[in-house]
Scaffold this motif. Structure first.
Motif, mmCIF file in Angstrom:
data_model
loop_
_atom_site.group_PDB
_atom_site.id
_atom_site.type_symbol
_atom_site.label_atom_id
_atom_site.label_comp_id
_atom_site.label_asym_id
_atom_site.label_seq_id
_atom_site.Cartn_x
_atom_site.Cartn_y
_atom_site.Cartn_z
ATOM 1 N N VAL A 95 65.654 32.494 46.474
ATOM 2 C CA VAL A 95 64.228 32.577 46.148
ATOM 3 C C VAL A 95 63.581 31.204 46.252
ATOM 4 C CG1 VAL A 95 62.591 33.044 44.287
ATOM 5 C CG2 VAL A 95 64.453 34.650 44.743
ATOM 6 N N LEU A 96 64.246 30.177 45.715
ATOM 7 C CA LEU A 96 63.702 28.825 45.797
ATOM 8 C C LEU A 96 63.602 28.349 47.249
ATOM 9 C CD1 LEU A 96 65.615 27.198 42.795
ATOM 10 C CD2 LEU A 96 63.175 27.742 42.890
ATOM 11 N N ALA A 97 64.629 28.654 48.048
ATOM 12 C CA ALA A 97 64.586 28.271 49.465
ATOM 13 C C ALA A 97 63.483 29.015 50.196
ATOM 14 C CB ALA A 97 65.942 28.536 50.117
ATOM 15 N N LEU A 98 63.266 30.293 49.837
ATOM 16 C CA LEU A 98 62.189 31.066 50.463
ATOM 17 C C LEU A 98 60.829 30.466 50.108
ATOM 18 C CD1 LEU A 98 61.567 33.692 52.094
ATOM 19 C CD2 LEU A 98 61.440 34.891 49.909
ATOM 20 N N TRP A 99 60.668 30.054 48.847
ATOM 21 C CA TRP A 99 59.402 29.429 48.428
ATOM 22 C C TRP A 99 59.201 28.086 49.138
ATOM 23 C CZ3 TRP A 99 59.085 24.784 45.624
ATOM 24 C CH2 TRP A 99 57.806 24.434 45.188
ATOM 25 N N ARG A 100 60.292 27.332 49.308
ATOM 26 C CA ARG A 100 60.187 26.035 49.969
ATOM 27 C C ARG A 100 59.775 26.185 51.436
ATOM 28 N NH1 ARG A 100 65.567 22.458 50.407
ATOM 29 N NH2 ARG A 100 66.064 24.200 51.811
ATOM 30 N N ARG A 101 60.290 27.202 52.130
ATOM 31 C CA ARG A 101 59.927 27.400 53.531
ATOM 32 C C ARG A 101 58.468 27.803 53.687
ATOM 33 N NH1 ARG A 101 65.054 29.990 53.793
ATOM 34 N NH2 ARG A 101 64.032 32.046 53.622
ATOM 35 N N ALA A 102 57.918 28.463 52.647
ATOM 36 C CA ALA A 102 56.533 28.922 52.738
ATOM 37 C C ALA A 102 55.518 27.835 52.405
ATOM 38 C CB ALA A 102 56.325 30.110 51.795
ATOM 39 N N LEU A 103 55.957 26.657 51.920
ATOM 40 C CA LEU A 103 55.035 25.588 51.541
ATOM 41 C C LEU A 103 54.482 24.900 52.791
ATOM 42 C CD1 LEU A 103 56.871 23.885 48.538
ATOM 43 C CD2 LEU A 103 54.834 25.331 48.451
ATOM 44 N N PRO A 104 53.219 24.476 52.736
ATOM 45 C CA PRO A 104 52.683 23.691 53.856
ATOM 46 C C PRO A 104 53.252 22.285 53.857
ATOM 47 C CG PRO A 104 51.061 23.865 52.099
ATOM 48 C CD PRO A 104 52.222 24.728 51.690
ATOM 49 N N ALA A 105 53.054 21.609 54.936
ATOM 50 C CA ALA A 105 53.549 20.236 55.044
ATOM 51 C C ALA A 105 52.809 19.346 54.045
ATOM 52 C CB ALA A 105 53.371 19.717 56.465
#
Length: 586
Positions: A534-544
Motif C-alpha cells: 500500500v505504501l509503495a502504491l501511494w509512493r508511485r502515485a505521488l507527483p515529482a
C-alpha cells in the motif's frame, strides 16, 4: 469410441477389384473426419450414431470399384422401431441409404462394431438410426399385415394390387405427460396411439376400405378400479344439476375416441370414420381414402377440434426432440479448462457422476430442460469478465446428436485482471443460443448461421467463475529515484503498522478500491507485506517533488490515521538523513 476411428483407420477401407480379392486402399484413398458437417447428414427422424467420414481419391490415382467401407458406430438406444443404415452423400449432394452388414473387430485391446457397405461412389459416410420402414405389395387376393415393429398394429387390405410402405413412430408416455403439464386444455387426454405413416400410390385410390388396428391404451385408473371391484368400481363423477338437490346423481364416465388424419397439408378430425374399441386397448377403424398420417386420441371428456389438431402438431414435433440439460463443469486441476456437456435429461444423474469421476466440478444445478432436435446447434459465448482464450467475440458451437456424446472443451481466461476487485473470483456468464438446422450454412470450410443470432434464440445462461491468481511481487531493495521515499523507510514503517492502521491510511491516501484490493492479493505474507504494498502504491502515485515534502505528507497521513508517534519517528529519521522536513511543526 472417440478413438475407434484412429485405431481402425488402417483397416476400414478395402478395394475389391475384378478378381474379387481385397487389398489395402491406404495408397489410393484418403479418409478424414468431417464431424463439422454432421448437421447436414441427418434429416427428419434420423439419429447419428457414428462419426462423419469423408472418403476421397488421392490426386493422380485411379480407384477401382466397388469399395468396401466399414464405419465404426455405437447405437445407445435400439429397439423394434428403428433400423441402422449407412448414409452416403456424394460430391453433388445426392443421398443414398445402404443396408450394411455388421461386423465385430478387435484392435489394440478394444472391441468395435462396424457397419460395412460396398459402394460405387465416394463422399460423406455416416451411420444413422432411422425409423423402420416396411415395404409390401398388396396382391389381388388381399393382405393382412402385422408390423414387425409392433405386432399390435395391423393393416387389412381387401383384394387389390399395388405397392406401399408404412412407418410407425412411437409416442412415449412421458411426452404426453409433459404436454399435459404445460397445457391445461390437454388434461382430458388419456392416451394416444403411435403416429402411423402410410404411403399409398398417389395415382391409385382405395377401391375397397382399408381396416387399420392401432394400440391406444385405456384409462389406467379405470383399469385398476375394474381389477379391484369389477363394474362397481368404474370411474364415476357427479353431473352438474340444480343446486337445490341435496344428493348428486352419479353417472359412468364414457371414454371418447377421436381419429385425426393428415389431409390437405394439415391435421383434420375424421369424424365420419367409426372407431371400434377392441380388447387389450386396441382400436379398429376403416378408411376409404388415402390418408398419409393417422393418429388416435382417447379422451375422458370432449375437447375442441382446434385443441386436438394442436395436440397432433405438438406431438409430431416433440417426438423428434430430446429433453436435455446443459452443464458447465471446470477441471479441478485447472479451473481455466472447462467442459460444456449437453446431457439427455433421462441420463442426467449418471452422466453427472461420470463427469465428477473424470475430475470435473461446477455448479450444483444444471440448466432447465431444453428441447433439442437432431442436428441443431448451440452457440456458446461469454460475457462479463470471462472470455474464451483468444477473445475478439469468439464463440464455439456444439452440434446436438441424441445418441452421441455432446461435449465441448474450452479454455477460459479473464478479460480484466483488475476487475471484480470486491470478489475473490473473476465472474462471467456463459450464453447459449440455439440455431435450427435450416439456419446453418457451410461457408469457407465451417458451419455458420445463415443470419445473426438474437436474444430470442437465447435458451440458457450459466454463471462461471475463475480464481484470482496471487502474484507475489518481491520487495525490491534498489535505490529509489531522486525525490522518492526510500524502500528502507517503507519497510520499517510497514513493520510498525497494524492491519487497522493500514485501513485508516488507505482512506487518507485516497487510493482506488481496485488498486488496494489488488495490493492485498499480491501480498500473501501478512499485514506487514500488505502495508508495504500500500505504501509503495501511494509512493508511485505521488507527483515529482522534493523528498522532504513527501516525507511530511506521509507524516500528516499517519497523524490523521491515529499514529502520531510513527509520524514523529518518521520525521526524526528524515532529519537524521540531513534534510529539513517541510511543515514539520504541524
Amino acid at each position: 469410441h472417440t478413438n475407434v476411428h484412429t485405431l481402425f483407420r488402417e483397416s476400414i477401407l478395402l478395394l475389391t477389384g475384378e478378381t474379387g480379392e481385397p487389398c489395402r486402399a491406404s495408397l489410393t484413398l484418403t479418409c478424414d473426419l468431417a464431424d463439422a458437417l454432421s448437421f447436414a447428414v441427418v434429416t427428419g427422424s434420423e439419429e447419428l450414431v457414428s462419426r462423419v467420414l469423408r472418403v476421397r481419391v488421392r490426386d493422380g490415382t485411379c480407384c477401382p470399384f466397388p469399395v468396401a467401407v466399414a464405419v465404426p458406430f455405437r447405437a445407445r438406444y435400439r429397439g423394434n422401431y428403428r433400423d441402422v443404415a449407412v448414409k452416403v452423400v456424394d460430391g453433388q449432394g445426392r443421398t443414398s441409404y445402404v443396408r450394411p452388414s455388421y461386423t465385430e473387430e478387435m484392435c489394440r485391446g478394444q472391441k468395435g462394431s462396424f457397419a460395412e457397405v460396398r459402394v460405387y461412389t465416394l463422399g460423406l459416410f455416416a451411420v444413422v438410426s432411422c425409423l423402420r420402414r416396411e415395404n409390401y405389395t398388396v396382391p389381388r387376393r388381399g393382405l393382412s399385415l402385422r408390423l414387425s415393429a409392433d405386432p399390435r398394429v395391423c393393416l387389412h387390405y381387401l383384394p387389390g394390387c399395388f405397392t406401399s410402405s408404412v412407418v410407425l413412430q412411437p409416442v412415449d408416455g412421458s411426452l404426453l405427460a409433459s404436454l399435459k403439464s404445460r397445457r391445461d386444455g390437454y388434461h382430458a387426454v388419456l392416451s394416444t396411439s403411435p403416429l402411423l405413416h402410410i404411403t399409398h400410390p398417389s395415382s391409385q385410390n382405395l377401391r375397397r376400405p382399408l381396416t387399420v388396428t392401432l394400440p391406444c391404451p385405456p384409462n389406467p385408473e379405470k383399469r385398476r378400479g375394474a381389477g379391484q371391484g369389477g363394474e362397481q368400481a368404474q370411474l364415476t363423477r357427479p353431473i352438474c344439476g340444480d343446486a337445490s338437490r341435496s344428493t348428486p346423481t352419479l353417472q359412468k364416465v364414457s371414454e371418447l375416441l377421436v381419429l385425426l388424419g393428415w389431409k390437405d397439408d394439415k391435421w383434420n378430425i375424421l369424424d365420419k370414420v367409426t372407431l371400434r374399441n377392441l380388447q387389450n386397448g386396441l382400436v379398429s377403424f376403416e378408411l376409404s381414402e388415402n390418408i398419409e398420417r393417422l393418429f388416435v386420441v382417447r379422451l375422458l371428456s370432449p375437447v375442441s377440434p382446434s385443441r386436438l389438431t394442436a395436440l397432433a402438431e405438438e406431438v409430431e414435433e416433440r417426438v423428434r426432440c430430446t429433453a436435455v440439460n446443459i452443464v458447465l463443469q471446470q477441471a479441478q486441476a485447472d479451473p481455466h479448462t472447462a467442459l460444456v456437456a449437453v446431457l439427455p435429461s433421462r441420463d442426467l444423474p449418471r452422466a453427472m457422476s461420470e463427469l465428477r469421476a473424470q475430475g470435473y466440478c461446477g455448479p450444483a444445478e444444471p440448466s432447465l430442460e431444453i428441447a433439442m432436435s437432431e442436428g441443431e446447434q448451440l452457440l456458446v459465448s461469454f460475457s462479463g469478465n470471462i472470455t474464451l482464450t483468444g477473445g475478439g467475440g469468439v464463440c464455439e458451437r456444439i452440434t446436438f446428436h441424441s445418441q452421441r456424446k455432446n461435449h465441448l472443451r474450452l479454455h477460459l481466461t479473464e478479460v480484466d485482471p483488475f476487475g471484480n476487485y470486491s470478489s475473490p473470483h473473476y465472474k462471467g456468464t456463459a450464453l447459449f443460443y440455439k440455431v435450427a438446422v435450416g439456419r446453418v450454412e457451410w461457408r469457407e470450410g465451417q458451419a455458420t448461421p445463415s443470419c445473426c443470432v438474437s436474444l430470442k434464440d437465447l435458451v440458457c445462461k450459466l454463471s462461471v467463475t475463475l480464481p484470482k491468481v496471487h502474484v507475489h511481487i518481491p520487495m525490491t531493495t534498489t535505490c529509489p529515484r531522486p525525490g522518492c521515499l526510500s524502500d528502507s523507510a517503507l519497510l520499517w514503517l510497514s513493520e510498525e503498522l497494524s492491519e487497522e492502521d493500514v485501513s485508516q491510511l488507505v482512506l487518507c491516501f485516497r487510493l482506488r478500491r481496485g488498486s488496494v484490493q489488488l495490493a492485498r492479493h499480491q501480498a500473501p505474507g501478512g499485514p506487514a507485506s500488505w502495508a508495504y504494498h500500500v505504501l509503495a502504491l501511494w509512493r508511485r502515485a505521488l507527483p515529482a517533488g522534493p523528498h522532504s515534502a513527501k516525507t511530511a505528507s506521509l507524516a500528516r497521513c499517519l497523524a490523521k490515521s491515529g499514529r502520531p508517534d510513527l509520524a514523529r519517528e518518521l520525521l526524526l529519521r528524515q532529519t537524521a538523513t540531513g534534510e529539513s522536513p517541510v511543515d514539520s511543526d504541524k
